[in-house]
Write a protein that holds these residues in place. Structure first.
Motif, PDB file in Angstrom:
ATOM      1  N   TRP A 199       0.832  -1.204   0.000  1.00  0.00           N
ATOM      2  CA  TRP A 199       0.000   0.000   0.000  1.00  0.00           C
ATOM      3  C   TRP A 199       0.868   1.255   0.000  1.00  0.00           C
ATOM      4  O   TRP A 199       0.626   2.207  -0.744  1.00  0.00           O
ATOM      5  N   GLN A 200       1.884   1.256   0.825  1.00  0.00           N
ATOM      6  CA  GLN A 200       2.699   2.462   0.983  1.00  0.00           C
ATOM      7  C   GLN A 200       3.536   2.787  -0.247  1.00  0.00           C
ATOM      8  O   GLN A 200       3.930   3.950  -0.432  1.00  0.00           O
ATOM      9  N   ARG A 201       3.811   1.811  -1.091  1.00  0.00           N
ATOM     10  CA  ARG A 201       4.622   2.125  -2.263  1.00  0.00           C
ATOM     11  C   ARG A 201       3.794   2.693  -3.408  1.00  0.00           C
ATOM     12  O   ARG A 201       4.323   3.047  -4.460  1.00  0.00           O
ATOM     13  N   GLY A 202       2.482   2.835  -3.175  1.00  0.00           N
ATOM     14  CA  GLY A 202       1.646   3.492  -4.166  1.00  0.00           C
ATOM     15  C   GLY A 202       1.195   2.545  -5.268  1.00  0.00           C
ATOM     16  O   GLY A 202       1.514   1.351  -5.270  1.00  0.00           O
ATOM     17  N   ILE A 255      -5.262  -0.999  -9.331  1.00  0.00           N
ATOM     18  CA  ILE A 255      -4.261  -1.537  -8.405  1.00  0.00           C
ATOM     19  C   ILE A 255      -4.431  -0.913  -7.031  1.00  0.00           C
ATOM     20  O   ILE A 255      -4.355  -1.599  -6.001  1.00  0.00           O
ATOM     21  N   LYS A 256      -4.693   0.385  -7.001  1.00  0.00           N
ATOM     22  CA  LYS A 256      -4.900   1.066  -5.717  1.00  0.00           C
ATOM     23  C   LYS A 256      -6.077   0.463  -4.976  1.00  0.00           C
ATOM     24  O   LYS A 256      -6.008   0.199  -3.762  1.00  0.00           O
ATOM     25  N   LEU A 257      -7.176   0.217  -5.689  1.00  0.00           N
ATOM     26  CA  LEU A 257      -8.368  -0.355  -5.066  1.00  0.00           C
ATOM     27  C   LEU A 257      -8.100  -1.760  -4.542  1.00  0.00           C
ATOM     28  O   LEU A 257      -8.540  -2.118  -3.443  1.00  0.00           O
ATOM     29  N   ALA A 258      -7.350  -2.549  -5.320  1.00  0.00           N
ATOM     30  CA  ALA A 258      -7.030  -3.909  -4.893  1.00  0.00           C
ATOM     31  C   ALA A 258      -6.163  -3.902  -3.638  1.00  0.00           C
ATOM     32  O   ALA A 258      -6.377  -4.688  -2.705  1.00  0.00           O
ATOM     33  N   ARG A 259      -5.192  -3.011  -3.596  1.00  0.00           N
ATOM     34  CA  ARG A 259      -4.315  -2.931  -2.428  1.00  0.00           C
ATOM     35  C   ARG A 259      -5.060  -2.390  -1.211  1.00  0.00           C
ATOM     36  O   ARG A 259      -4.811  -2.804  -0.081  1.00  0.00           O
ATOM     37  N   ALA A 260      -5.977  -1.470  -1.450  1.00  0.00           N
ATOM     38  CA  ALA A 260      -6.791  -0.946  -0.346  1.00  0.00           C
ATOM     39  C   ALA A 260      -7.684  -2.038   0.221  1.00  0.00           C
ATOM     40  O   ALA A 260      -7.853  -2.150   1.447  1.00  0.00           O
ATOM     41  N   SER A 261      -8.253  -2.858  -0.663  1.00  0.00           N
ATOM     42  CA  SER A 261      -9.101  -3.961  -0.217  1.00  0.00           C
ATOM     43  C   SER A 261      -8.304  -4.982   0.593  1.00  0.00           C
ATOM     44  O   SER A 261      -8.772  -5.477   1.629  1.00  0.00           O
ATOM     45  N   ALA A 262      -7.088  -5.283   0.136  1.00  0.00           N
ATOM     46  CA  ALA A 262      -6.229  -6.222   0.863  1.00  0.00           C
ATOM     47  C   ALA A 262      -5.852  -5.658   2.232  1.00  0.00           C
ATOM     48  O   ALA A 262      -5.836  -6.383   3.240  1.00  0.00           O
ATOM     49  N   LEU A 263      -5.585  -4.368   2.276  1.00  0.00           N
ATOM     50  CA  LEU A 263      -5.228  -3.723   3.544  1.00  0.00           C
ATOM     51  C   LEU A 263      -6.406  -3.763   4.516  1.00  0.00           C
ATOM     52  O   LEU A 263      -6.235  -4.019   5.714  1.00  0.00           O
ATOM     53  N   LYS A 264      -7.584  -3.528   3.988  1.00  0.00           N
ATOM     54  CA  LYS A 264      -8.786  -3.562   4.826  1.00  0.00           C
ATOM     55  C   LYS A 264      -8.969  -4.946   5.437  1.00  0.00           C
ATOM     56  O   LYS A 264      -9.280  -5.078   6.631  1.00  0.00           O
ATOM     57  N   ASP A 265      -8.779  -5.983   4.640  1.00  0.00           N
ATOM     58  CA  ASP A 265      -8.902  -7.357   5.138  1.00  0.00           C
ATOM     59  C   ASP A 265      -7.884  -7.640   6.233  1.00  0.00           C
ATOM     60  O   ASP A 265      -8.206  -8.282   7.247  1.00  0.00           O
ATOM     61  N   TYR A 283      10.825  -9.282   8.581  1.00  0.00           N
ATOM     62  CA  TYR A 283      10.284  -9.722   7.291  1.00  0.00           C
ATOM     63  C   TYR A 283      10.567  -8.744   6.145  1.00  0.00           C
ATOM     64  O   TYR A 283      10.595  -9.156   4.971  1.00  0.00           O
ATOM     65  N   GLY A 284      10.742  -7.471   6.472  1.00  0.00           N
ATOM     66  CA  GLY A 284      10.859  -6.451   5.439  1.00  0.00           C
ATOM     67  C   GLY A 284      11.873  -6.734   4.350  1.00  0.00           C
ATOM     68  O   GLY A 284      11.528  -6.695   3.154  1.00  0.00           O
ATOM     69  N   PRO A 285      13.128  -7.039   4.688  1.00  0.00           N
ATOM     70  CA  PRO A 285      14.150  -7.244   3.656  1.00  0.00           C
ATOM     71  C   PRO A 285      13.839  -8.387   2.687  1.00  0.00           C
ATOM     72  O   PRO A 285      14.418  -8.447   1.600  1.00  0.00           O
ATOM     73  N   LYS A 286      12.907  -9.266   3.065  1.00  0.00           N
ATOM     74  CA  LYS A 286      12.558 -10.406   2.201  1.00  0.00           C
ATOM     75  C   LYS A 286      11.372 -10.098   1.296  1.00  0.00           C
ATOM     76  O   LYS A 286      11.013 -10.919   0.446  1.00  0.00           O
ATOM     77  N   ILE A 287      10.752  -8.935   1.471  1.00  0.00           N
ATOM     78  CA  ILE A 287       9.542  -8.580   0.729  1.00  0.00           C
ATOM     79  C   ILE A 287       9.908  -7.812  -0.542  1.00  0.00           C
ATOM     80  O   ILE A 287      10.688  -6.852  -0.486  1.00  0.00           O
ATOM     81  N   PRO A 288       9.360  -8.218  -1.708  1.00  0.00           N
ATOM     82  CA  PRO A 288       9.640  -7.486  -2.953  1.00  0.00           C
ATOM     83  C   PRO A 288       9.230  -6.019  -2.848  1.00  0.00           C
ATOM     84  O   PRO A 288       8.168  -5.701  -2.317  1.00  0.00           O
ATOM     85  N   HIS A 289      10.086  -5.155  -3.338  1.00  0.00           N
ATOM     86  CA  HIS A 289       9.822  -3.704  -3.389  1.00  0.00           C
ATOM     87  C   HIS A 289       9.667  -3.079  -2.004  1.00  0.00           C
ATOM     88  O   HIS A 289       9.121  -1.975  -1.876  1.00  0.00           O
ATOM     89  N   PHE A 290      10.145  -3.746  -0.980  1.00  0.00           N
ATOM     90  CA  PHE A 290      10.006  -3.239   0.391  1.00  0.00           C
ATOM     91  C   PHE A 290      10.604  -1.852   0.541  1.00  0.00           C
ATOM     92  O   PHE A 290      10.042  -0.987   1.234  1.00  0.00           O
ATOM     93  N   TYR A 291      11.735  -1.602  -0.121  1.00  0.00           N
ATOM     94  CA  TYR A 291      12.421  -0.323   0.057  1.00  0.00           C
ATOM     95  C   TYR A 291      11.806   0.800  -0.780  1.00  0.00           C
ATOM     96  O   TYR A 291      12.286   1.934  -0.761  1.00  0.00           O
ATOM     97  N   ASN A 292      10.725   0.489  -1.503  1.00  0.00           N
ATOM     98  CA  ASN A 292       9.904   1.520  -2.130  1.00  0.00           C
ATOM     99  C   ASN A 292       8.607   1.725  -1.358  1.00  0.00           C
ATOM    100  O   ASN A 292       7.793   2.582  -1.731  1.00  0.00           O
ATOM    101  N   GLY A 293       8.418   0.916  -0.315  1.00  0.00           N
ATOM    102  CA  GLY A 293       7.194   0.982   0.473  1.00  0.00           C
ATOM    103  C   GLY A 293       7.483   1.260   1.929  1.00  0.00           C
ATOM    104  O   GLY A 293       7.952   2.332   2.293  1.00  0.00           O
ATOM    105  N   ALA A 294       7.230   0.247   2.769  1.00  0.00           N
ATOM    106  CA  ALA A 294       7.422   0.420   4.212  1.00  0.00           C
ATOM    107  C   ALA A 294       8.866   0.756   4.558  1.00  0.00           C
ATOM    108  O   ALA A 294       9.127   1.515   5.496  1.00  0.00           O
TER     109      ALA A 294
END
Length: 231
Positions: free
Chosen positions: A16-19, A25-35, A132-143
């Motif tokens: 979510w934080q990486r935009g 895509i925004k709606l899908a990520r928002a829905s996943a975050l809500k869950d 977990y962060g360093p193992k997540i794809p695109h982590f350094y563009n997000g959280a």
């Protein structure tokens, strides 16, 4: 509480934080975050602070919003920090037809999808991010990039009818206009020191105070209503 913050939780928040590159895509990520947040304690879906959001609208659109008393919205990002809202995406938009505004709202009951500010203040969540962060794809563009810098709260609002326009933003006049104003006011040419001061003040971004904004609305809105009515 530590077991609640697994890799999937961290990944969903980071995504979510990486935009997003599209509304879908925004709606899908928002829905996943809500869950994800529905699986966390209710404390993380509450906010008792005033929240702010900066937006840009075409000229006169903000007054149309006031007349209609609504602005359709999807899940959107807000912040509990006014100064963050003022500088969001570079701050005040430069443009003849665009107007920057800051909205303010006390989140209605049930409207908080995720209080990321509260979550990031949890030591156990910070530990999960580090693990977990360093193992997540695109982590350094997000959280990994933003963390709690934006003091973000996500709200799900059918409309913004209960929202006030907190502040208008814009830019000061260019040098030539300010010099012309100086001449008109003082009936003389500015000296070198005064010109230097004028140059410093020219083309600078500003945000009106809450009181100043309300004064503008009180003064300008009736004229706008008359203009729209008489078209």
């Amino acid at each position: 509480m530590k077991n609640l913050f697994n890799a999937e939780v961290v990944k969903t928040i980071s995504d979510w934080q990486r935009g997003a590159t599209s509304p879908e895509i925004k709606l899908a990520r928002a829905s996943a975050l809500k869950d994800v947040f529905l699986g966390l304690p209710e404390y993380f879906r509450q906010c008792d602070a005033l929240c702010f959001r900066q937006e840009c609208h075409q000229k006169d659109r903000t007054f149309q919003v006031l007349i209609e008393d609504k602005l359709p919205e999807v899940i959107s990002s807000w912040t509990t920090d006014l100064e963050i809202a003022k500088t969001f995406k570079g701050g005040v938009v430069w443009g003849e037809e665009d107007r920057s505004i800051i909205l303010a709202i006390k989140p209605p009951t049930g409207s908080v999808v995720a209080n990321l500010e509260r979550l990031y203040n949890e030591p156990e969540f910070q530990e999960a991010v580090a693990l977990y962060g360093p193992k997540i794809p695109h982590f350094y563009n997000g959280a990994g990039k933003y963390g709690n810098d934006q003091r973000e709260v996500l709200l799900d609002l059918d409309s913004l009818s209960s929202t006030s326009i907190y502040s208008y933003g814009g830019y000061s006049s260019p040098v030539d206009s300010l010099i012309a104003g100086f001449k008109e006011m003082y009936d003389c040419e500015p000296n070198e020191e005064e010109i230097a001061q004028i140059v410093q003040k020219a083309n600078q971004p500003w945000w009106l105070s809450e009181t100043g904004t309300k004064n503008v609305i009180t003064r300008v809105l009736p004229k706008f209503v008359d203009r729209v009515t008489n078209r």
